[in-house]
Design an enzyme around this catalytic site. Structure first.
Site, PDB file in Angstrom:
ATOM      1  N   HIS A   4       3.662  -6.983   6.126  1.00 29.58           N
ATOM      2  CA  HIS A   4       2.743  -5.900   7.054  1.00 29.58           C
ATOM      3  C   HIS A   4       1.854  -6.858   7.719  1.00 29.58           C
ATOM      4  O   HIS A   4       1.754  -8.142   7.537  1.00 29.58           O
ATOM      5  CB  HIS A   4       2.256  -4.851   6.132  1.00 29.58           C
ATOM      6  CG  HIS A   4       1.241  -5.156   4.871  1.00 29.58           C
ATOM      7  ND1 HIS A   4       0.210  -5.532   5.425  1.00 29.58           N
ATOM      8  CD2 HIS A   4       1.646  -4.499   3.763  1.00 29.58           C
ATOM      9  CE1 HIS A   4      -0.611  -5.792   4.026  1.00 29.58           C
ATOM     10  NE2 HIS A   4       0.329  -5.174   3.226  1.00 29.58           N
TER      11      HIS A   4
ATOM     12  N   HIS B 269      -0.271  -9.177   5.622  1.00 28.59           N
ATOM     13  CA  HIS B 269       0.387 -10.736   5.350  1.00 28.59           C
ATOM     14  C   HIS B 269       0.407 -11.401   6.486  1.00 28.59           C
ATOM     15  O   HIS B 269       0.214 -12.617   6.451  1.00 28.59           O
ATOM     16  CB  HIS B 269       1.629 -10.391   4.621  1.00 28.59           C
ATOM     17  CG  HIS B 269       1.628  -9.443   3.767  1.00 28.59           C
ATOM     18  ND1 HIS B 269       2.687  -8.452   3.701  1.00 28.59           N
ATOM     19  CD2 HIS B 269       1.386  -9.795   2.373  1.00 28.59           C
ATOM     20  CE1 HIS B 269       2.694  -7.734   2.658  1.00 28.59           C
ATOM     21  NE2 HIS B 269       1.814  -8.365   1.562  1.00 28.59           N
TER      22      HIS B 269
ATOM     23  N   CYS C 180      -2.695  -3.402 -15.090  1.00 29.13           N
ATOM     24  CA  CYS C 180      -2.363  -2.593 -14.130  1.00 29.13           C
ATOM     25  C   CYS C 180      -0.790  -3.333 -13.620  1.00 29.13           C
ATOM     26  O   CYS C 180      -0.880  -4.620 -13.460  1.00 29.13           O
ATOM     27  CB  CYS C 180      -2.992  -2.953 -12.939  1.00 29.13           C
ATOM     28  SG  CYS C 180      -2.408  -2.127 -11.230  1.00 29.13           S
TER      29      CYS C 180
ATOM     30  N   CYS D 118      -0.599  -5.076 -10.077  1.00 29.44           N
ATOM     31  CA  CYS D 118      -1.543  -6.092 -10.093  1.00 29.44           C
ATOM     32  C   CYS D 118      -1.038  -7.317 -10.811  1.00 29.44           C
ATOM     33  O   CYS D 118      -1.313  -8.490 -10.633  1.00 29.44           O
ATOM     34  CB  CYS D 118      -2.923  -6.032 -10.337  1.00 29.44           C
ATOM     35  SG  CYS D 118      -3.833  -4.940  -9.314  1.00 29.44           S
TER      36      CYS D 118
ATOM     37  N   CYS E  65      -7.241   1.280 -11.642  1.00 28.41           N
ATOM     38  CA  CYS E  65      -7.156  -0.098 -11.081  1.00 28.41           C
ATOM     39  C   CYS E  65      -8.163  -0.168  -9.812  1.00 28.41           C
ATOM     40  O   CYS E  65      -7.989   0.692  -8.686  1.00 28.41           O
ATOM     41  CB  CYS E  65      -5.775  -0.462 -10.530  1.00 28.41           C
ATOM     42  SG  CYS E  65      -5.455  -1.789  -9.924  1.00 28.41           S
TER      43      CYS E  65
ATOM     44  N   HIS F 203      -5.432  -0.911  -6.502  1.00 29.16           N
ATOM     45  CA  HIS F 203      -4.479   0.208  -6.195  1.00 29.16           C
ATOM     46  C   HIS F 203      -5.021   1.672  -6.555  1.00 29.16           C
ATOM     47  O   HIS F 203      -4.064   2.472  -6.285  1.00 29.16           O
ATOM     48  CB  HIS F 203      -3.224  -0.205  -7.194  1.00 29.16           C
ATOM     49  CG  HIS F 203      -2.550  -1.355  -6.807  1.00 29.16           C
ATOM     50  ND1 HIS F 203      -2.966  -2.670  -7.457  1.00 29.16           N
ATOM     51  CD2 HIS F 203      -1.664  -1.697  -5.790  1.00 29.16           C
ATOM     52  CE1 HIS F 203      -2.145  -3.496  -6.974  1.00 29.16           C
ATOM     53  NE2 HIS F 203      -1.497  -3.101  -5.939  1.00 29.16           N
TER      54      HIS F 203
ATOM     55  N   LYS G 111      -8.064  -0.571   2.553  1.00 31.51           N
ATOM     56  CA  LYS G 111      -7.291  -2.000   2.622  1.00 31.51           C
ATOM     57  C   LYS G 111      -5.824  -1.514   2.931  1.00 31.51           C
ATOM     58  O   LYS G 111      -5.267  -0.663   2.453  1.00 31.51           O
ATOM     59  CB  LYS G 111      -7.214  -2.759   1.372  1.00 31.51           C
ATOM     60  CG  LYS G 111      -6.312  -3.730   1.366  1.00 31.51           C
ATOM     61  CD  LYS G 111      -6.047  -4.661  -0.045  1.00 31.51           C
ATOM     62  CE  LYS G 111      -5.239  -5.508   0.061  1.00 31.51           C
ATOM     63  NZ  LYS G 111      -4.394  -5.856  -1.215  1.00 31.51           N
TER      64      LYS G 111
ATOM     65  N   LYS H 158       0.710  -1.548   1.106  1.00 29.51           N
ATOM     66  CA  LYS H 158       2.167  -0.683   0.829  1.00 29.51           C
ATOM     67  C   LYS H 158       1.731   0.352   0.073  1.00 29.51           C
ATOM     68  O   LYS H 158       2.250   1.662   0.180  1.00 29.51           O
ATOM     69  CB  LYS H 158       3.405  -1.431   0.192  1.00 29.51           C
ATOM     70  CG  LYS H 158       4.508  -0.991   0.653  1.00 29.51           C
ATOM     71  CD  LYS H 158       5.928  -1.218  -0.026  1.00 29.51           C
ATOM     72  CE  LYS H 158       6.793  -0.365   0.083  1.00 29.51           C
ATOM     73  NZ  LYS H 158       8.062  -0.720  -1.039  1.00 29.51           N
TER      74      LYS H 158
HETATM   75  O1  ME8 Z   1      -1.074 -11.455  -4.104  1.00 33.20           O
HETATM   76  N1  ME8 Z   1      -5.719  -7.682   4.453  1.00 33.20           N
HETATM   77  O2  ME8 Z   1       0.698 -11.527  -2.951  1.00 33.20           O
HETATM   78  P1  ME8 Z   1       0.733 -10.550  -2.138  1.00 33.20           P
HETATM   79  C1  ME8 Z   1      -5.796  -8.955   4.511  1.00 33.20           C
HETATM   80  N2  ME8 Z   1       2.017 -13.168  -4.977  1.00 33.20           N
HETATM   81  N3  ME8 Z   1      -4.949  -9.758   3.806  1.00 33.20           N
HETATM   82  C2  ME8 Z   1      -3.931  -9.098   3.193  1.00 33.20           C
HETATM   83  C3  ME8 Z   1      -3.806  -7.569   3.245  1.00 33.20           C
HETATM   84  C4  ME8 Z   1      -4.859  -6.951   3.866  1.00 33.20           C
HETATM   85  N4  ME8 Z   1      -4.910  -5.658   3.969  1.00 33.20           N
HETATM   86  N5  ME8 Z   1      -2.839  -7.287   2.587  1.00 33.20           N
HETATM   87  C5  ME8 Z   1      -2.184  -8.528   1.938  1.00 33.20           C
HETATM   88  C6  ME8 Z   1       0.190 -12.072  -4.021  1.00 33.20           C
HETATM   89  N6  ME8 Z   1      -2.872  -9.563   2.630  1.00 33.20           N
HETATM   90  C7  ME8 Z   1       0.752 -13.217  -4.897  1.00 33.20           C
HETATM   91  C8  ME8 Z   1       0.021 -14.410  -4.330  1.00 33.20           C
HETATM   92  S1  ME8 Z   1      -0.371 -16.990  -4.662  1.00 33.20           S
HETATM   93  C9  ME8 Z   1      -0.131 -18.366  -5.601  1.00 33.20           C
HETATM   94  C10 ME8 Z   1       0.234 -15.569  -5.246  1.00 33.20           C
HETATM   95  C11 ME8 Z   1      -2.568 -10.868   2.212  1.00 33.20           C
HETATM   96  O3  ME8 Z   1       2.293 -10.184  -1.664  1.00 33.20           O
HETATM   97  C12 ME8 Z   1      -3.705 -11.742   1.551  1.00 33.20           C
HETATM   98  O4  ME8 Z   1      -3.647 -13.148   2.049  1.00 33.20           O
HETATM   99  O5  ME8 Z   1       0.326  -9.223  -2.728  1.00 33.20           O
HETATM  100  C13 ME8 Z   1      -3.482 -11.352   0.075  1.00 33.20           C
HETATM  101  O6  ME8 Z   1      -4.242 -12.361  -0.421  1.00 33.20           O
HETATM  102  C14 ME8 Z   1      -1.974 -11.621   0.127  1.00 33.20           C
HETATM  103  O7  ME8 Z   1      -1.669 -10.961   1.310  1.00 33.20           O
HETATM  104  C15 ME8 Z   1      -1.413 -10.853  -1.116  1.00 33.20           C
HETATM  105  O8  ME8 Z   1      -0.186 -11.093  -0.955  1.00 33.20           O
END
Ligand code: ME8
Length: 618
Positions: free
Chosen positions: A19, A22, A127, A130, A144, A147, A297, A300
């Protein structure tokens, strides 16, 4: 200084579709990678997907798919997403790849042999979304904090990493490297975390409960905890321990993350590196959250996500990239919406930049035989060549929104320069002077287009083609005045940032014939300008106060390029008096005044003779 740059994004969980959140982090990474490449850095840009762990395993179960087939499919969605946004990564790592598993097991074995991993029993509040345990204190109203979901009390046999052992060392390291974690607010958060014991980290899960993960090399009944696995992607992708890439790039690593994963990156990862004998990364850059329309925030789980692909489809990928970089002060939580994107698109991209290119092209055809005129010595426009240096500083400080603001202010200045010099008038007396004006504008656009290339690579390439300029190869080209070569322009060039399709349809309809009854619907009246001033929020607009005899109206008009406010007072103009009022950049316009326009020339329709204000025009 060694010009090497290594940039990473988090590797995203494949349990959700990509989304705008990301996309934001990935666009920032791509911007930084392109910026550094353009500035002559040997650059490596890594992104990828995080494919193990309980959340992903459960998501596959819910989808009724084999976990491997599931992660293959969703990982592909991320690749496709980045392709659609023009993300030019150098490598895409997946944690289910052999090259990654090998490194995770190598590091585990190394740390185990060094005595920093032991077996114990863990009990805590977990959680599932998380993938982590929380302490009582971290929960928000018992739920959490990310979430808003209930946590579970869990007890199980785990292997532990002696993280607490490295706490003092990490505190010292942070004190010696004040710019390790940026912006500073997040550094302070980490210092606060480290002020108290952090405990040891559980780094395994019983295979019986979570079969989806990398087995511990010394105990096949346990798989690696997803964070201990995932963080290592940053070195496994470089071919750690022996790879040339690891040696070249690792000392220059910049991680980009969202603030949700600060602790794993600022506490787990540095202590893991230390225990494994790997040097520390260079910077941890922490972004804030993109907020959905509900002010929470975007995620999903909360169901408030904006889909970047439908935006890219309608506004173009570069407009989405520009919007994210221009709108969001890095590190701060920022609300995002399609409405805000549309405003930026129209004001910055269509009206300022796109329009500048179009009028410049039109004038080059009219006044310079359709080619860039011969260079004029000296006389650089508004210190355009100093921009690159200032932008380097802003980019280094992660102030991308200010960097883009500077370039766009320069674009506005180019528009104003044309309005002041009026090449269409100058041309009548002094052809060369008019061409010199145009040359300076082209030079200004050449410089702006280089500086905007990392944000809008495709559109800036198009812009340069439209003006007969070569591709932007080096940032330094923005620091030298007079590099535009006298080349012919292509006859045709697509409109860079078209107004929405709807507008063009309306103008087509205007060509139809109308009956007298249609014309009678339009109420035209003579109006006298009693006051006029510049619009506070728009360079192109004037705000006029009109008298209709019995009443007064406020009308906003796009004539600032052609008329100074003071020369309008006392003029009798023609007002479309029964037009629906419309807000123009915050001010309501109660009608519209008539003007004749052809290309760059514009003249107001005025009334001569002794008719009073309010008189009907028919
Ligand atoms: O945490 N605003 O993956 P993830 C800004 N797999 N950035 C956002 C966001 C938002 N609302 N939502 C997501 C993980 N992001 C682990 C990471 S790294 C070794 C492992 C971005 O799929 C932001 O960069 O939950 C956040 O840190 C990341 O997506 C989390 O992606």
């Amino acid at each position: 200084m060694e010009k090497v740059f290594y940039i990473t994004t988090p590797i995203y969980y494949v349990n959700a579709e990509p989304h705008l959140g990301h996309a934001y982090t990935t666009v920032v990474a791509d911007f930084l990678a392109r910026w550094h490449r353009l500035d002559g850095y040997q650059t490596f840009f890594l992104t990828g997907t995080d494919e193990h762990g309980e959340t992903v395993f459960r998501a596959a179960e819910r989808a009724g798919e084999d976990p491997k087939a599931f992660v293959d499919r969703v990982s592909e969605r991320f690749r496709r997403a980045w392709e659609l946004l023009g993300i030019a990564y150098d490598d895409f790592i997946r944690t289910t790849e052999e090259r990654h598993k090998k490194v995770v097991q190598y590091v585990l074995q190394k740390v185990y042999e060094a005595g920093d991993i032991y077996y114990g029993e863990y009990e805590g509040l977990y959680c599932v979304s998380c993938e982590r345990f929380y302490t009582e204190k971290e929960l928000v109203e018992g739920l959490c904090p990310i979430h808003g979901r209930p946590v579970e009390r869990r007890k199980e046999g785990n292997y532990f990493f002696r993280m607490e052992k490295y706490r003092e060392w990490l505190l010292g390291y942070l004190e010696d490297h004040p710019d390790l974690i940026r912006p500073e607010g997040y550094r302070n958060e980490v210092l606060a975390m480290l002020a108290e014991p952090i405990g040891d980290l559980s780094i395994s899960r019983p295979k019986a409960r979570v079969p989806w993960g990398i087995p511990l090399p010394w105990d096949e009944d346990h798989v690696t905890y997803v964070w201990f696995d995932a963080l290592l992607n940053y070195v496994s992708a470089l071919g750690y321990p022996e790879g040339e890439r690891f040696k070249t790039f690792w000392p220059h690593a910049w991680h980009l993350i969202g603030k949700d994963i600060l602790k794993p990156h600022a506490v787990f990862w540095p202590t893991m590196l230390k225990a494994a004998g790997i040097p520390m990364y260079r910077h941890l850059n922490v972004g804030g959250f993109l907020l959905g329309p509900d002010g929470r925030k975007m995620s999903k789980t909360l169901g408030n996500v904006v889909d970047p692909f439908s935006l890219a489809e309608r506004y173009g990928r570069d407009a989405v990239r520009y919007y994210l970089l221009r709108e969001i002060p890095y590190g701060q939580d920022t609300p995002v919406s399609e409405a805000a994107l549309r405003t930026r698109y129209q004001a910055d991209l269509a009206d300022d930049l796109g329009n500048l290119v179009q009028r410049t092209r039109a004038m080059l055809f009219r006044f310079a035989e359709g080619r860039i005129p011969k260079p004029v010595a000296g006389e650089e426009l508004a210190q355009g060549t100093e921009l690159a240096g200032r932008l380097r500083g802003l980019v280094r400080e992660l102030k991308f929104h200010l960097a883009l603001e500077e370039v766009m202010a320069y674009v506005k200045a180019l528009n104003r320069y044309i309005n002041e010099k009026r090449p269409w008038e100058l041309y009548k007396e002094d052809k060369e002077a008019a061409q010199a004006v145009l040359y300076r504008v082209v030079e200004g656009l050449r410089i702006a287009s280089i500086l905007l290339t990392p944000a809008m690579p495709e559109k800036m390439a198009e812009l340069r083609r439209a003006l007969g300029l070569k591709e932007a190869a080096r940032l330094e080209e923005a620091e030298t005045w007079g590099l535009a070569e006298p080349l012919p322009l292509p006859e045709e060039a697509p409109v860079l940032f078209p107004k929405e399709a709807k507008a063009s349809k309306e103008s087509e309809e205007k060509m139809e014939q109308i009956g007298i009854e249609d014309f009678a619907k339009v109420e035209l009246r003579v109006a006298e300008v009693v006051a006029a001033e510049k619009h506070p929020n728009a360079d192109k607009l004037l705000v006029l106060r009109l008298s209709l005899g019995k009443e007064e109206r406020t009308v906003v008009s796009g004539i600032a390029q052609w008329y100074r406010p003071e020369e309008l007072v006392g003029k009798k103009v023609v007002l479309v008096a029964n037009l629906k009022p419309a807000k123009l950049r915050g001010i309501e316009s109660q009608g519209m005044i008539l003007a004749a326009q052809e290309g760059e020339a514009l003249a107001l329709v005025t009334v001569e003779g002794e008719v009073p204000p309010g008189a009907v025009v028919k």
